[in-house]
Design a protein around this motif. Sequence first.
Motif, PDB file in Angstrom:
ATOM      1  N   GLU A 141      71.363  50.313 -41.683  1.00 28.10           N
ATOM      2  CA  GLU A 141      70.979  50.712 -43.042  1.00 28.10           C
ATOM      3  C   GLU A 141      69.490  51.024 -43.185  1.00 28.10           C
ATOM      4  N   GLY A 142      68.709  50.721 -42.160  1.00 27.51           N
ATOM      5  CA  GLY A 142      67.265  50.947 -42.255  1.00 27.51           C
ATOM      6  C   GLY A 142      66.862  52.334 -41.787  1.00 27.51           C
ATOM      7  N   LEU A 143      65.553  52.565 -41.823  1.00 33.29           N
ATOM      8  CA  LEU A 143      65.015  53.852 -41.378  1.00 33.29           C
ATOM      9  C   LEU A 143      64.650  53.739 -39.895  1.00 33.29           C
ATOM     10  N   ASP A 144      65.506  54.297 -39.032  1.00 30.13           N
ATOM     11  CA  ASP A 144      65.281  54.294 -37.577  1.00 30.13           C
ATOM     12  C   ASP A 144      65.191  52.875 -37.005  1.00 30.13           C
ATOM     13  N   THR A 145      66.011  51.972 -37.537  1.00 33.58           N
ATOM     14  CA  THR A 145      65.902  50.559 -37.142  1.00 33.58           C
ATOM     15  C   THR A 145      67.091  50.046 -36.312  1.00 33.58           C
ATOM     16  N   GLY A 146      68.119  50.843 -36.103  1.00 33.91           N
ATOM     17  CA  GLY A 146      69.328  50.336 -35.444  1.00 33.91           C
ATOM     18  C   GLY A 146      69.135  50.061 -33.961  1.00 33.91           C
ATOM     19  N   PRO A 147      70.105  49.373 -33.335  1.00 28.29           N
ATOM     20  CA  PRO A 147      70.004  49.015 -31.912  1.00 28.29           C
ATOM     21  C   PRO A 147      69.764  50.224 -31.005  1.00 28.29           C
ATOM     22  N   VAL A 148      68.819  50.053 -30.086  1.00 28.13           N
ATOM     23  CA  VAL A 148      68.435  51.136 -29.174  1.00 28.13           C
ATOM     24  C   VAL A 148      69.485  51.294 -28.076  1.00 28.13           C
ATOM     25  N   ILE A 149      69.914  52.532 -27.859  1.00 31.09           N
ATOM     26  CA  ILE A 149      70.891  52.826 -26.795  1.00 31.09           C
ATOM     27  C   ILE A 149      70.163  53.310 -25.543  1.00 31.09           C
ATOM     28  N   GLU A 186      83.038  56.574 -22.827  1.00 28.90           N
ATOM     29  CA  GLU A 186      83.587  55.778 -21.729  1.00 28.90           C
ATOM     30  C   GLU A 186      83.661  54.293 -22.067  1.00 28.90           C
ATOM     31  N   GLY A 187      83.277  53.939 -23.274  1.00 32.49           N
ATOM     32  CA  GLY A 187      83.345  52.535 -23.694  1.00 32.49           C
ATOM     33  C   GLY A 187      82.341  51.655 -22.965  1.00 32.49           C
ATOM     34  N   LYS A 188      81.241  52.260 -22.511  1.00 32.72           N
ATOM     35  CA  LYS A 188      80.269  51.508 -21.708  1.00 32.72           C
ATOM     36  C   LYS A 188      79.120  50.918 -22.517  1.00 32.72           C
ATOM     37  N   LEU A 189      79.100  51.167 -23.823  1.00 32.90           N
ATOM     38  CA  LEU A 189      78.023  50.618 -24.657  1.00 32.90           C
ATOM     39  C   LEU A 189      78.508  49.320 -25.289  1.00 32.90           C
ATOM     40  N   GLY A 193      74.265  41.596 -30.753  1.00 30.71           N
ATOM     41  CA  GLY A 193      73.172  41.571 -31.725  1.00 30.71           C
ATOM     42  C   GLY A 193      72.459  42.903 -31.722  1.00 30.71           C
ATOM     43  N   ARG A 194      71.140  42.847 -31.563  1.00 23.71           N
ATOM     44  CA  ARG A 194      70.363  44.085 -31.536  1.00 23.71           C
ATOM     45  C   ARG A 194      70.401  44.767 -30.178  1.00 23.71           C
ATOM     46  N   ARG A 195      70.853  44.048 -29.162  1.00 20.56           N
ATOM     47  CA  ARG A 195      70.742  44.620 -27.808  1.00 20.56           C
ATOM     48  C   ARG A 195      71.980  45.416 -27.444  1.00 20.56           C
ATOM     49  N   CYS A 196      71.753  46.572 -26.881  1.00 18.25           N
ATOM     50  CA  CYS A 196      72.860  47.419 -26.447  1.00 18.25           C
ATOM     51  C   CYS A 196      72.829  47.464 -24.922  1.00 18.25           C
ATOM     52  N   PHE A 197      73.845  46.872 -24.310  1.00 18.68           N
ATOM     53  CA  PHE A 197      73.925  46.848 -22.844  1.00 18.68           C
ATOM     54  C   PHE A 197      74.796  48.009 -22.373  1.00 18.68           C
ATOM     55  N   ILE A 198      74.447  48.537 -21.225  1.00 19.51           N
ATOM     56  CA  ILE A 198      75.233  49.630 -20.661  1.00 19.51           C
ATOM     57  C   ILE A 198      76.033  49.076 -19.490  1.00 19.51           C
ATOM     58  N   ASP A 199      77.341  49.067 -19.645  1.00 20.12           N
ATOM     59  CA  ASP A 199      78.217  48.517 -18.603  1.00 20.12           C
ATOM     60  C   ASP A 199      78.545  49.602 -17.590  1.00 20.12           C
ATOM     61  N   GLU A 200      77.746  49.685 -16.541  1.00 20.42           N
ATOM     62  CA  GLU A 200      78.017  50.651 -15.466  1.00 20.42           C
ATOM     63  C   GLU A 200      78.809  49.930 -14.395  1.00 20.42           C
ATOM     64  N   ARG A 201      79.962  50.501 -14.052  1.00 22.83           N
ATOM     65  CA  ARG A 201      80.739  49.842 -12.984  1.00 22.83           C
ATOM     66  C   ARG A 201      80.385  50.399 -11.644  1.00 22.83           C
TER      67      ARG A 201
END
Length: 201
Positions: A141-149, A186-189, A193-201
Amino acid sequence: MRIAVLASGFGSNLQAIIDAIVKGLIDGRVGLVISDNNEAYALERARKNHIEAIYVDPGQCPGRENYDRKIVALLKEWDIDLVILAGFMRLLSPYFVGEFQNRIMNIHPSLLPAFPGLEGVKQAMDYGVKVSGCTVHFVDEGLDTGPVILQEAVPIYDDDTIETLHQRIHEVEHRLYPRAIQLFKEGKLRLEGRRCFIDER
Ligand code: GRF
């Protein structure tokens, strides 16, 4: 995966996404392009690529949520899975964000949380930083505040102008945004919480 792109202007990121789909880098299709600006070249790009292009006039639906209800109705009508903001110059209402929770991405021309909001490239140059870049993030809902991908740095050279720097940032954006979209597909994100992990197999 059906993607909607919301854009207010030139639409070079929209073009990069269309091109990435053609190259097989994104397994999905752009079903719909929406703009709040009837003059946006992004609408023209959509039409040239046989994509439905819809101008939603803010003057016709005063109030942020009122406007967003109209957009959300279109997104649902078109069965959209992922909403991509690409130079869309409006802040989304909590209603919109709630309807597409963790299914809206934005791209911003700085390394957030530095220089959010308007003119991120100019802000970085004016501040005098030596490195800026771009950020793909989920929209909250904020201005450029969402979790970083994804983020990538771009150096700032002494002889840069806002235009030359923005050009180099754009080149990175055009690579980063398609990649983030395909990771989503690919469902890898994975969000914690705020952290976005990338699940690379
Ligand atoms: C990009 O620099 C993006 O980071 C920002 O707006 C610009 C849009 O450019 N949010 P374009 O319309 O995709 O060419």
